[in-house]
Design a protein around this motif. Structure first.
Motif, PDB file in Angstrom:
ATOM      1  N   HIS A   1       0.855  -1.192   0.000  1.00  0.00           N
ATOM      2  CA  HIS A   1       0.000   0.000   0.000  1.00  0.00           C
ATOM      3  C   HIS A   1       0.890   1.240   0.000  1.00  0.00           C
ATOM      4  O   HIS A   1       1.839   1.341   0.785  1.00  0.00           O
ATOM      5  N   VAL A   2       0.565   2.163  -0.909  1.00  0.00           N
ATOM      6  CA  VAL A   2       1.339   3.402  -1.028  1.00  0.00           C
ATOM      7  C   VAL A   2       0.414   4.586  -0.795  1.00  0.00           C
ATOM      8  O   VAL A   2      -0.560   4.794  -1.537  1.00  0.00           O
ATOM      9  N   GLY A   3       0.687   5.343   0.275  1.00  0.00           N
ATOM     10  CA  GLY A   3      -0.092   6.533   0.567  1.00  0.00           C
ATOM     11  C   GLY A   3       0.535   7.765  -0.058  1.00  0.00           C
ATOM     12  O   GLY A   3       1.446   7.684  -0.886  1.00  0.00           O
TER      13      GLY A   3
ATOM     14  N   GLY B   1      -3.947   7.636  -2.553  1.00  0.00           N
ATOM     15  CA  GLY B   1      -3.237   6.445  -2.132  1.00  0.00           C
ATOM     16  C   GLY B   1      -3.962   5.199  -2.618  1.00  0.00           C
ATOM     17  O   GLY B   1      -5.113   5.257  -3.044  1.00  0.00           O
ATOM     18  N   GLY B   2      -3.275   4.075  -2.572  1.00  0.00           N
ATOM     19  CA  GLY B   2      -3.923   2.840  -3.012  1.00  0.00           C
ATOM     20  C   GLY B   2      -2.975   1.661  -2.973  1.00  0.00           C
ATOM     21  O   GLY B   2      -1.792   1.795  -2.634  1.00  0.00           O
ATOM     22  N   GLU B   3      -3.513   0.486  -3.337  1.00  0.00           N
ATOM     23  CA  GLU B   3      -2.705  -0.721  -3.367  1.00  0.00           C
ATOM     24  C   GLU B   3      -1.809  -0.717  -4.603  1.00  0.00           C
ATOM     25  O   GLU B   3      -2.227  -0.337  -5.694  1.00  0.00           O
TER      26      GLU B   3
ATOM     27  N   PHE C   1       0.983  -2.128 -11.077  1.00  0.00           N
ATOM     28  CA  PHE C   1      -0.385  -1.628 -11.148  1.00  0.00           C
ATOM     29  C   PHE C   1      -0.757  -0.946  -9.839  1.00  0.00           C
ATOM     30  O   PHE C   1      -0.300  -1.339  -8.769  1.00  0.00           O
ATOM     31  N   LYS C   2      -1.613   0.067  -9.956  1.00  0.00           N
ATOM     32  CA  LYS C   2      -2.067   0.755  -8.754  1.00  0.00           C
ATOM     33  C   LYS C   2      -3.579   0.932  -8.813  1.00  0.00           C
ATOM     34  O   LYS C   2      -4.117   1.399  -9.818  1.00  0.00           O
TER      35      LYS C   2
ATOM     36  N   ASP D   1      -6.962   1.501 -12.811  1.00  0.00           N
ATOM     37  CA  ASP D   1      -6.615   2.919 -12.717  1.00  0.00           C
ATOM     38  C   ASP D   1      -5.286   3.230 -13.386  1.00  0.00           C
ATOM     39  O   ASP D   1      -5.187   4.110 -14.241  1.00  0.00           O
ATOM     40  N   LYS D   2      -4.251   2.527 -12.966  1.00  0.00           N
ATOM     41  CA  LYS D   2      -2.912   2.772 -13.494  1.00  0.00           C
ATOM     42  C   LYS D   2      -2.173   1.453 -13.646  1.00  0.00           C
ATOM     43  O   LYS D   2      -2.273   0.580 -12.784  1.00  0.00           O
ATOM     44  N   GLY D   3      -1.435   1.320 -14.723  1.00  0.00           N
ATOM     45  CA  GLY D   3      -0.691   0.090 -14.928  1.00  0.00           C
ATOM     46  C   GLY D   3       0.397   0.260 -15.964  1.00  0.00           C
ATOM     47  O   GLY D   3       0.334   1.149 -16.812  1.00  0.00           O
ATOM     48  N   VAL D   4       1.392  -0.600 -15.881  1.00  0.00           N
ATOM     49  CA  VAL D   4       2.473  -0.603 -16.866  1.00  0.00           C
ATOM     50  C   VAL D   4       2.976  -2.033 -17.011  1.00  0.00           C
ATOM     51  O   VAL D   4       3.043  -2.788 -16.039  1.00  0.00           O
TER      52      VAL D   4
END
Length: 352
Positions: A16-18, A109-111, A133-134, A166-169
């Protein structure tokens, strides 16, 4: 561009990144995630990989200094590709680096999921790939289930919609010296300052200058030239501008290869306007450090994408929209002195 019919999920770590700018912290897991059945991996594969099926742009990891070794993500994924036993350790470093570049207060923030995939296909090659991914947005889901001869309704809050990444690479184990082949997803742009952090600050990407990019850029430059620049040097009606845009799209749809002299001669025609367009294109190349060849293979996918934003609609006050798809000589503009209003005269043979 990207397919995953033969792909498999090898290893996954979740952290988890805040957002430190609003006093949130990060939380790291001790070990990779244990996947205990076949359903969860299949759902995760759909969540992570399906959005990339429509990704056409290929990027490379880069660094403003020109030294790839200074790109943190390049360093971390290289460590994983070369020493798979370092996967979880590298995933922790990736999470810490994302935390470091999360500096705008609008970033949620998210996983964070770091995943090692086998046999993901890109441009005909089956390759190992590292996915990052986030998930930032959560939803509430209703659950309806049978109970005592009827039904009950329950709900689950803060759940993830597997159809909304949401976000990915995806970073593929190929072309390491060029910054690997990279495809990216970013669906959660909440303002320009917050939007750039994923591609620019975290990944530090530069788009590959291939036929897709050159086709897309040339069509985009030409559209901006017609809609923004031509008025500075020529008096043109909106119908004439739409005709120029339609002629350019017709050229790209009918040709296999772009040729600058052929394009400008067939589509623009006017020598002064041709020189103005070439100058406009050169200024774009210098500003964005993105050279475009005078000849290149036309990408059908790029043409289809640009066609969606090429407008062929003539809007008249709030009363009429005229769609111009063909011969602009069949529409004439005039001015009615009695009504003190502009008008268009349209010629046609049959009414559908």
């Amino acid at each position: 561009m990207v397919t995953f019919f033969e792909a498999s999920l090898n290893t996954i770590s979740v952290h988890h990144v805040g957002n430190p700018s609003i006093n949130e912290m990060y939380s790291l897991s001790d070990n990779p995630l244990e996947l205990k059945d076949e359903i969860i991996p299949n759902l995760l594969m759909q969540y992570f990989l399906k959005p990339f099926e429509k990704a056409n742009e290929v990027y490379h990891l880069t660094h403003s200094s020109g030294d790839l070794n200074l790109n943190e993500i390049h360093h971390f994924v290289t460590r994983i590709f070369e020493q798979k036993e370092k996967f979880h350790e590298a995933s922790e470093l990736i999470a810490k680096f994302l935390f470091k570049v999360t500096t705008h207060p609008n970033i949620k923030g998210g996983e964070l999921y770091v995943v090692y995939f086998n046999k993901v296909q890109i441009e005909g090659n089956l390759l190992d790939a590292i996915g990052i991914f986030k998930s930032e947005n959560k939803e509430t889901y209703l659950k309806v289930y049978p109970d005592k001869g009827g039904f009950q309704v329950d709900y689950e809050e803060n759940a993830i919609n597997i159809n909304k990444l949401d976000k990915g690479v995806l970073i593929f184990d190929i072309e390491k010296e060029n910054g690997y082949k990279v495809v990216v997803i970013d669906k959660n742009n909440t303002g320009q300052d917050a939007a750039v952090y994923w591609k620019d600050d975290f990944l530090q990407l530069k788009i590959r200058n291939d036929s897709f990019n050159q086709t897309s850029n040339t069509l985009g430059i030409y559209k901006n030239f017609v809609t923004q620049k031509l008025d500075d040097e020529f008096e043109m009606s909106k119908a004439d501008k739409i005709d120029l845009l339609n002629r350019s799209m017709k050229y790209f749809k009918e040709k296999d290869t772009f040729d600058m002299d052929e394009f400008t001669g067939e589509v623009i025609g006017n020598p002064k306007a041709i020189e103005s367009f070439k100058t406009f294109k050169s200024q774009y190349e210098q500003e964005f450090d993105s050279p475009i060849s005078d000849t290149f293979e036309i990408s059908d996918n790029a043409v289809k994408k640009q066609a969606k934003v090429y407008k062929s609609v003539l809007k008249l006050d709030k009363n009429f929209h005229i769609y111009i798809h063909g011969n602009k000589d069949l529409i004439e503009k005039g001015f009615d002195d009695g009504k003190a209003m502009n008008y268009y005269k349209v010629y046609f043979k049959e009414e559908a």
